[in-house]
Design a protein around this motif. Structure first.
Motif, short mmCIF file in Angstrom:
data_model
loop_
_atom_site.label_atom_id
_atom_site.label_comp_id
_atom_site.label_asym_id
_atom_site.label_seq_id
_atom_site.Cartn_x
_atom_site.Cartn_y
_atom_site.Cartn_z
N LEU A 188 -18.08 29.46 52.12
CA LEU A 188 -19.15 29.87 53.04
C LEU A 188 -19.32 28.87 54.20
CD1 LEU A 188 -21.77 31.09 50.43
CD2 LEU A 188 -20.09 32.43 51.70
N ARG A 189 -18.60 27.76 54.17
CA ARG A 189 -18.71 26.79 55.27
C ARG A 189 -17.34 26.60 55.94
NH1 ARG A 189 -16.51 22.31 57.33
NH2 ARG A 189 -16.39 21.36 55.28
N ASP A 190 -16.41 25.87 55.30
CA ASP A 190 -15.10 25.67 55.92
C ASP A 190 -14.39 27.01 56.03
OD1 ASP A 190 -13.20 24.10 57.15
OD2 ASP A 190 -13.10 22.62 55.53
N ASP A 229 -8.23 15.51 53.77
CA ASP A 229 -6.98 15.56 54.54
C ASP A 229 -7.25 16.62 55.62
OD1 ASP A 229 -4.36 15.17 55.36
OD2 ASP A 229 -3.60 16.74 54.02
N THR A 230 -8.03 16.22 56.59
CA THR A 230 -8.60 17.15 57.58
C THR A 230 -7.54 17.96 58.32
OG1 THR A 230 -10.41 15.59 57.83
CG2 THR A 230 -10.13 17.21 59.60
N VAL A 231 -6.41 17.32 58.62
CA VAL A 231 -5.41 18.01 59.43
C VAL A 231 -4.20 18.47 58.60
CG1 VAL A 231 -6.06 16.98 61.63
CG2 VAL A 231 -4.49 15.75 60.13
N CYS A 261 -8.49 19.37 50.96
CA CYS A 261 -7.19 19.44 51.62
C CYS A 261 -7.05 20.69 52.48
CB CYS A 261 -6.07 19.43 50.59
SG CYS A 261 -6.07 17.92 49.63
N HIS A 262 -6.41 20.51 53.62
CA HIS A 262 -6.08 21.66 54.47
C HIS A 262 -4.59 21.96 54.32
CE1 HIS A 262 -9.83 22.72 56.55
NE2 HIS A 262 -10.19 21.50 56.18
N ASN A 263 -4.23 23.20 54.65
CA ASN A 263 -2.93 23.71 54.22
C ASN A 263 -1.89 23.80 55.33
OD1 ASN A 263 -1.50 24.57 51.98
ND2 ASN A 263 -1.81 26.74 52.47
O1 KIV Z 1 -11.73 18.98 56.91
C1 KIV Z 1 -12.69 18.19 56.92
O2 KIV Z 1 -12.56 16.99 57.16
C2 KIV Z 1 -14.01 18.73 56.64
C3 KIV Z 1 -15.10 17.75 56.39
C4 KIV Z 1 -16.38 18.15 57.03
C5 KIV Z 1 -15.26 17.53 54.93
O3 KIV Z 1 -14.17 19.92 56.53
#
Ligand code: KIV
Ligand code: ZN
Length: 515
Positions: free
Chosen positions: A13-15, A171-173, A204-206
């Motif tokens: 519901l957020r990211d 791991d934002t990016v 983690c982002h993908n």
């Molecule tokens: O990807 C990110 O760094 C975030 C932070 C706000 C946790 O979504």
């Protein structure tokens, strides 16, 4: 909670909402939040309260509603951000504030224009402020995986001293790799003073397709909270997929001795379907766990094996994630009771006006269609949870079209409670319908995409239409389901317009959209 219990922190519901087209209104978020509680997630990140009045309202409504789940609001380190997040979650039985600031030199130099010392001051101030409002405070070092390790230690030590109870290492990016990420978690656990008294979390982002692998590696290194989203939705290539990481831990328990989550895995598929119906964003057919083909065996040799013994080609059963078979479920003689029970089995706990609306739709569909499948019921439910505080309500559609006549549509709507009607012509029937609706609602939005698909097989299948529209940089997807594809189209467009309206009315003037 045992030391080996992994907390599942759901940020759908957020990211997740930050994925293009995935924005949801309060009603939709509430339905999903209820389903996430049934799924058994430990924490729901319900939104970013400073971002808009709509986000604030949704977070507060979810905080008020849930019983067993920690409800969390996100905040940058600014005073106002933390204050808003705290106010939004204060009504929760178990409130959490999640505050974050970037820590990599890249972000410090180009985005924040702050020195490292200033960042430390911000961390200290924000966490202390959050602790005056709630006992449960999570701190995230944005872009942690591209940050200087020694500085990260200083940042996290500062957060612990100020009272943070969870330390998140994003791991934002989507840049890190499993070995490197595991080593980073181990390094931080060893070097941050007070590490034993807090929970280490991973986010983690993908971007390189490694989010799940990275999260699993972090678990081996001692992280005990995983941040993830249903269907893996999220910024750019998405976040760690909840269903993948949970089923990996369960199916390969031999590789993760003692590790467990509180997820009721039979609620995974209903959660995935609910999210797709609410957002209109379908999962790719070959998506692990929840994709249409995830349990489909095509090759003859595989089919033969599965028929002899499922274990030959199946490492988990479809039932274990709640994929009911596509059987005939109800007919036109089924009553309220059977309908409610079946919805509950599918994971939909709807009540009141939402339930009544769904039941009426079910009855009229059952009159028109011989067999009603689970997919039909899912479509009906998503249609029924759309509309409680909508500005525009679809009334009726009358259409003339065909090979011998110019298409004309007569559409009746309610706009702010007042009945209105418009008749227009168009290049095709959909164009005629959309023109009439656009005139009645005086929308300034632009149509980006129109898609239609059949909910089930068969000539009498319901049509499901998704309409993507955009206004002032905000993109939303609306859905409509009906036996008549043209009516479904009108409903989908009206749904999308309501979503836009909802965001417009609750905009908070100088707040950021996303992060
Ligand atoms: O990807 C990110 O760094 C975030 C932070 C706000 C946790 O979504
Ligand atoms: Zn993120």
């Amino acid at each position: 909670m045992s030391d080996d219990r992994i907390r599942i922190f759901d940020t759908t519901l957020r990211d997740g909402e930050q994925s293009p087209g995935c924005s949801m209104n309060r009603q939709e978020k509430l339905s999903l939040a209820r389903q996430l509680e049934r799924l058994g997630v430990d924490v729901i990140e319900a939104g970013f309260p400073i971002a808009s009045d709509g986000d604030f309202d949704s977070v507060q409504a979810i905080a008020r509603e849930l019983d067993e789940t920690i409800v969390c609001g996100l905040a940058r380190t600014g005073k106002l951000d933390v204050e808003r997040a705290g106010r939004a979650v204060e009504v929760a039985k178990q409130p959490r504030i999640h505050t974050f600031i970037a820590t990599s030199d890249i972000h410090l130099e180009h985005k924040l224009r702050m020195t490292r010392d200033r960042v430390l001051e911000e961390v200290d101030r924000a966490v202390r402020q959050a602790r005056t409002m709630v006992d449960d405070v999570e701190f995230s070092a944005e872009d942690a995986t591209r940050s200087d390790r020694d500085f990260l230690v200083d940042v996290f030590r500062t957060a612990v001293e100020a009272g943070a109870t969870t330390l998140n290492v994003p791991d934002t990016v989507g840049y890190t790799t499993p070995k490197e990420y595991g080593e980073l978690i181990a390094f931080l656990r060893q070097n941050v003073e007070g590490a034993d008294d807090v929970v280490f979390s991973v986010h983690c982002h993908n971007d390189l397709g490694l989010a799940v692998a990275n999260s699993l590696s972090a678990i081996r290194a001692g992280a005990r909270q995983i941040e993830c989203t249903v269907n893996g939705i999220g910024e750019r290539a998405g976040n760690t997929s909840l269903e993948e990481v949970v089923m990996a831990l369960k199916t390969r328990a031999d590789q993760f001795p003692g590790i467990e989550t509180g997820i009721r895995t039979r609620e995974i598929y209903p959660s995935s379907r609910l999210l797709s119906s609410v957002t209109g964003v379908q999962v790719q057919p070959n998506k692990a766990i929840v994709g249409d083909n995830a349990f489909a065996h095509e090759a003859g040799i595989h089919q033969d094996g599965v028929l002899k013994a499922a274990i030959t080609y199946e490492i988990m059963t479809p039932e274990s994630i709640g994929r009911a078979s596509n059987e005939l479920v109800l007919g036109k003689h089924s009553g309220r009771h059977a309908f409610r029970d079946r919805l509950l089995e599918l994971g939909f706990a709807i009540e009141g006006e939402e339930f009544e609306r769904a039941f009426r739709r079910f009855k009229s569909l059952a009159d028109a269609k011989k067999v009603i499948f689970n997919e039909d019921l899912e479509a009906i439910v998503s249609d029924s949870i759309q509309a409680l505080d909508d500005r525009f309500v679809f009334g009726s559609l009358l259409l003339t079209c065909g090979s011998e006549t110019a298409p004309r549509a007569k559409v009746a709507l309610e706009v702010d409670g007042k009945a209105v009607e418009r008749e227009t012509s168009g290049v095709g029937p959909v164009d005629a319908i959309f023109r009439a609706i656009a005139e009645l609602t005086e929308t300034g939005s632009e149509l980006i995409q129109y898609r239609v698909h059949a909910v089930t097989a068969g000539l009498d299948a319901q049509g499901e239409v998704s309409v993507t529209i955009e206004e002032e940089g905000r993109r939303v997807i609306g859905n409509g389901v009906h036996e008549d594809v043209m009516v479904a189209s009108a409903k989908a467009y009206v749904h999308a317009l309501n979503k836009l309206e909802w965001h417009k009315q609750r905009r908070h003037v100088d707040a950021p959209r996303g992060i």
